[in-house]
Design a protein around this motif. Structure first.
Motif, PDB file in Angstrom:
ATOM      1  N   VAL A  69       0.829  -1.197   0.000  1.00 60.39           N
ATOM      2  CA  VAL A  69       0.000   0.000   0.000  1.00 60.39           C
ATOM      3  C   VAL A  69       0.873   1.261   0.000  1.00 60.39           C
ATOM      4  O   VAL A  69       0.549   2.246  -0.666  1.00 60.39           O
ATOM      5  N   ASP A  70       1.977   1.217   0.716  1.00 62.76           N
ATOM      6  CA  ASP A  70       2.868   2.379   0.750  1.00 62.76           C
ATOM      7  C   ASP A  70       3.674   2.518  -0.541  1.00 62.76           C
ATOM      8  O   ASP A  70       3.982   3.625  -0.961  1.00 62.76           O
ATOM      9  N   TRP A  71       3.987   1.405  -1.181  1.00 61.07           N
ATOM     10  CA  TRP A  71       4.603   1.479  -2.513  1.00 61.07           C
ATOM     11  C   TRP A  71       3.627   2.134  -3.489  1.00 61.07           C
ATOM     12  O   TRP A  71       4.021   2.966  -4.309  1.00 61.07           O
ATOM     13  N   ALA A  72       2.351   1.743  -3.404  1.00 60.73           N
ATOM     14  CA  ALA A  72       1.341   2.316  -4.302  1.00 60.73           C
ATOM     15  C   ALA A  72       1.195   3.816  -4.059  1.00 60.73           C
ATOM     16  O   ALA A  72       1.133   4.604  -5.011  1.00 60.73           O
ATOM     17  N   ARG A  73       1.148   4.224  -2.807  1.00 60.48           N
ATOM     18  CA  ARG A  73       1.063   5.653  -2.488  1.00 60.48           C
ATOM     19  C   ARG A  73       2.286   6.408  -2.993  1.00 60.48           C
ATOM     20  O   ARG A  73       2.164   7.509  -3.537  1.00 60.48           O
ATOM     21  N   THR A  74       3.448   5.821  -2.799  1.00 60.00           N
ATOM     22  CA  THR A  74       4.699   6.446  -3.241  1.00 60.00           C
ATOM     23  C   THR A  74       4.714   6.628  -4.745  1.00 60.00           C
ATOM     24  O   THR A  74       5.032   7.714  -5.255  1.00 60.00           O
ATOM     25  N   LEU A  75       4.365   5.579  -5.467  1.00 60.91           N
ATOM     26  CA  LEU A  75       4.361   5.647  -6.924  1.00 60.91           C
ATOM     27  C   LEU A  75       3.352   6.680  -7.427  1.00 60.91           C
ATOM     28  O   LEU A  75       3.683   7.516  -8.283  1.00 60.91           O
ATOM     29  N   LEU A  76       2.142   6.655  -6.905  1.00 57.90           N
ATOM     30  CA  LEU A  76       1.118   7.596  -7.347  1.00 57.90           C
ATOM     31  C   LEU A  76       1.510   9.033  -7.026  1.00 57.90           C
ATOM     32  O   LEU A  76       1.356   9.930  -7.862  1.00 57.90           O
ATOM     33  N   ALA A  77       2.054   9.261  -5.843  1.00 60.01           N
ATOM     34  CA  ALA A  77       2.501  10.611  -5.471  1.00 60.01           C
ATOM     35  C   ALA A  77       3.614  11.091  -6.397  1.00 60.01           C
ATOM     36  O   ALA A  77       3.634  12.259  -6.800  1.00 60.01           O
ATOM     37  N   ILE A 107      13.257   6.681 -16.193  1.00 56.43           N
ATOM     38  CA  ILE A 107      13.438   6.145 -14.841  1.00 56.43           C
ATOM     39  C   ILE A 107      12.077   5.858 -14.217  1.00 56.43           C
ATOM     40  O   ILE A 107      11.867   4.801 -13.612  1.00 56.43           O
ATOM     41  N   LEU A 108      11.151   6.785 -14.376  1.00 60.20           N
ATOM     42  CA  LEU A 108       9.803   6.582 -13.831  1.00 60.20           C
ATOM     43  C   LEU A 108       9.133   5.373 -14.477  1.00 60.20           C
ATOM     44  O   LEU A 108       8.492   4.565 -13.795  1.00 60.20           O
ATOM     45  N   ARG A 109       9.284   5.218 -15.778  1.00 55.62           N
ATOM     46  CA  ARG A 109       8.705   4.047 -16.461  1.00 55.62           C
ATOM     47  C   ARG A 109       9.330   2.754 -15.943  1.00 55.62           C
ATOM     48  O   ARG A 109       8.633   1.746 -15.755  1.00 55.62           O
ATOM     49  N   ALA A 110      10.631   2.764 -15.689  1.00 51.89           N
ATOM     50  CA  ALA A 110      11.298   1.575 -15.142  1.00 51.89           C
ATOM     51  C   ALA A 110      10.750   1.247 -13.756  1.00 51.89           C
ATOM     52  O   ALA A 110      10.508   0.077 -13.431  1.00 51.89           O
ATOM     53  N   ILE A 111      10.542   2.272 -12.944  1.00 55.44           N
ATOM     54  CA  ILE A 111       9.973   2.069 -11.608  1.00 55.44           C
ATOM     55  C   ILE A 111       8.576   1.461 -11.727  1.00 55.44           C
ATOM     56  O   ILE A 111       8.239   0.503 -11.018  1.00 55.44           O
ATOM     57  N   GLN A 112       7.748   2.011 -12.618  1.00 52.33           N
ATOM     58  CA  GLN A 112       6.402   1.484 -12.802  1.00 52.33           C
ATOM     59  C   GLN A 112       6.436   0.003 -13.165  1.00 52.33           C
ATOM     60  O   GLN A 112       5.662  -0.800 -12.631  1.00 52.33           O
ATOM     61  N   ARG A 113       7.318  -0.357 -14.071  1.00 56.79           N
ATOM     62  CA  ARG A 113       7.418  -1.763 -14.493  1.00 56.79           C
ATOM     63  C   ARG A 113       7.884  -2.650 -13.337  1.00 56.79           C
ATOM     64  O   ARG A 113       7.354  -3.737 -13.117  1.00 56.79           O
ATOM     65  N   LYS A 114       8.890  -2.187 -12.609  1.00 56.67           N
ATOM     66  CA  LYS A 114       9.450  -2.994 -11.525  1.00 56.67           C
ATOM     67  C   LYS A 114       8.493  -3.137 -10.346  1.00 56.67           C
ATOM     68  O   LYS A 114       8.530  -4.149  -9.644  1.00 56.67           O
ATOM     69  N   LEU A 115       7.649  -2.140 -10.113  1.00 51.73           N
ATOM     70  CA  LEU A 115       6.717  -2.203  -8.995  1.00 51.73           C
ATOM     71  C   LEU A 115       5.361  -2.800  -9.376  1.00 51.73           C
ATOM     72  O   LEU A 115       4.498  -2.968  -8.516  1.00 51.73           O
ATOM     73  N   ALA A 116       5.167  -3.125 -10.645  1.00 51.92           N
ATOM     74  CA  ALA A 116       3.861  -3.596 -11.123  1.00 51.92           C
ATOM     75  C   ALA A 116       3.307  -4.744 -10.285  1.00 51.92           C
ATOM     76  O   ALA A 116       2.148  -4.714  -9.871  1.00 51.92           O
ATOM     77  N   ARG A 117       4.098  -5.735 -10.029  1.00 52.98           N
ATOM     78  CA  ARG A 117       3.612  -6.893  -9.261  1.00 52.98           C
ATOM     79  C   ARG A 117       3.316  -6.491  -7.811  1.00 52.98           C
ATOM     80  O   ARG A 117       2.323  -6.902  -7.231  1.00 52.98           O
ATOM     81  N   THR A 118       4.156  -5.642  -7.241  1.00 53.50           N
ATOM     82  CA  THR A 118       3.999  -5.227  -5.845  1.00 53.50           C
ATOM     83  C   THR A 118       2.733  -4.411  -5.636  1.00 53.50           C
ATOM     84  O   THR A 118       2.058  -4.560  -4.615  1.00 53.50           O
ATOM     85  N   VAL A 119       2.398  -3.550  -6.578  1.00 56.03           N
ATOM     86  CA  VAL A 119       1.248  -2.650  -6.415  1.00 56.03           C
ATOM     87  C   VAL A 119       0.006  -3.112  -7.176  1.00 56.03           C
ATOM     88  O   VAL A 119      -1.010  -2.417  -7.169  1.00 56.03           O
ATOM     89  N   SER A 120       0.054  -4.266  -7.799  1.00 49.16           N
ATOM     90  CA  SER A 120      -1.038  -4.706  -8.679  1.00 49.16           C
ATOM     91  C   SER A 120      -2.395  -4.765  -7.988  1.00 49.16           C
ATOM     92  O   SER A 120      -3.420  -4.531  -8.622  1.00 49.16           O
ATOM     93  N   ALA A 121      -2.434  -5.024  -6.706  1.00 50.96           N
ATOM     94  CA  ALA A 121      -3.710  -5.087  -5.987  1.00 50.96           C
ATOM     95  C   ALA A 121      -4.394  -3.725  -5.923  1.00 50.96           C
ATOM     96  O   ALA A 121      -5.587  -3.637  -5.651  1.00 50.96           O
ATOM     97  N   TYR A 123      -4.353  -1.390  -8.545  1.00 53.64           N
ATOM     98  CA  TYR A 123      -4.721  -0.848  -9.829  1.00 53.64           C
ATOM     99  C   TYR A 123      -6.209  -0.506  -9.841  1.00 53.64           C
ATOM    100  O   TYR A 123      -7.054  -1.352  -9.524  1.00 53.64           O
ATOM    101  N   GLY A 124      -6.532   0.725 -10.174  1.00 54.78           N
ATOM    102  CA  GLY A 124      -7.911   1.160 -10.237  1.00 54.78           C
ATOM    103  C   GLY A 124      -8.571   1.363  -8.887  1.00 54.78           C
ATOM    104  O   GLY A 124      -9.783   1.548  -8.817  1.00 54.78           O
ATOM    105  N   LYS A 125      -7.782   1.330  -7.814  1.00 56.76           N
ATOM    106  CA  LYS A 125      -8.322   1.486  -6.471  1.00 56.76           C
ATOM    107  C   LYS A 125      -7.526   2.532  -5.703  1.00 56.76           C
ATOM    108  O   LYS A 125      -6.359   2.777  -5.999  1.00 56.76           O
ATOM    109  N   CYS A 126      -8.142   3.095  -4.707  1.00 58.33           N
ATOM    110  CA  CYS A 126      -7.458   4.028  -3.816  1.00 58.33           C
ATOM    111  C   CYS A 126      -6.540   3.221  -2.902  1.00 58.33           C
ATOM    112  O   CYS A 126      -7.001   2.307  -2.222  1.00 58.33           O
ATOM    113  N   PRO A 127      -5.257   3.528  -2.888  1.00 57.98           N
ATOM    114  CA  PRO A 127      -4.341   2.767  -2.024  1.00 57.98           C
ATOM    115  C   PRO A 127      -4.421   3.212  -0.560  1.00 57.98           C
ATOM    116  O   PRO A 127      -3.559   3.920  -0.062  1.00 57.98           O
ATOM    117  N   ASP A 128      -5.483   2.794   0.122  1.00 59.53           N
ATOM    118  CA  ASP A 128      -5.587   3.155   1.525  1.00 59.53           C
ATOM    119  C   ASP A 128      -5.422   1.904   2.384  1.00 59.53           C
ATOM    120  O   ASP A 128      -5.578   0.792   1.919  1.00 59.53           O
TER     121      ASP A 128
END
Length: 129
Positions: A69-77, A107-121, A123-128
């Protein structure tokens, strides 16, 4: 949601970690966030966004385990602060960070790709929590 924590060094290169830290720092500088946008990004309000950005930036630098959840918040921010001229750094990104758009985007695109599996839950949801 899965709560398996991941250390930054397990998924990201050092330049990617530094970019996320710099992006999180923009929220305390030129970027301005409303309570509503902060809430939509998974924070309680704008004050919580600032507090959590400091905590997350420190965790990134210290290579502390981070929850999905914190990875998702970090990426979105980071995504919003880089791109948005209304609430983020936008066209002033290079001035405030010293990083060009041309250097940042891959670099941002690489981060998105690398974190995809970690933040996949999230996608399309508020990371709270």
């Amino acid at each position: 949601m899965s709560e398996q924590v991941v250390r930054p060094s397990e998924v990201l290169a050092q330049d990617e970690v530094r970019l996320l830290q710099r992006a999180l720092g923009e929220w305390g500088g030129p970027a301005r966030c409303s309570d509503e946008l902060a809430f939509g990004m998974g924070f309680v309000d704008a004050r919580d966004l600032l507090d959590q950005c400091r905590i997350l930036s420190r965790a990134l630098g210290d290579d502390d385990p981070i929850k999905p959840v914190d990875w998702a918040r970090t990426l979105l921010a980071a995504e919003i602060v880089f791109v948005s001229d209304l609430v983020g750094s936008g066209v002033e990104w290079q001035t405030t960070t010293g990083l060009t758009d041309e250097a940042t985007l891959p670099i941002l695109r690489a981060i998105q790709r690398k974190l995809a599996r970690t933040v996949s839950a999230y996608y399309g949801k508020c990371p709270d929590a």
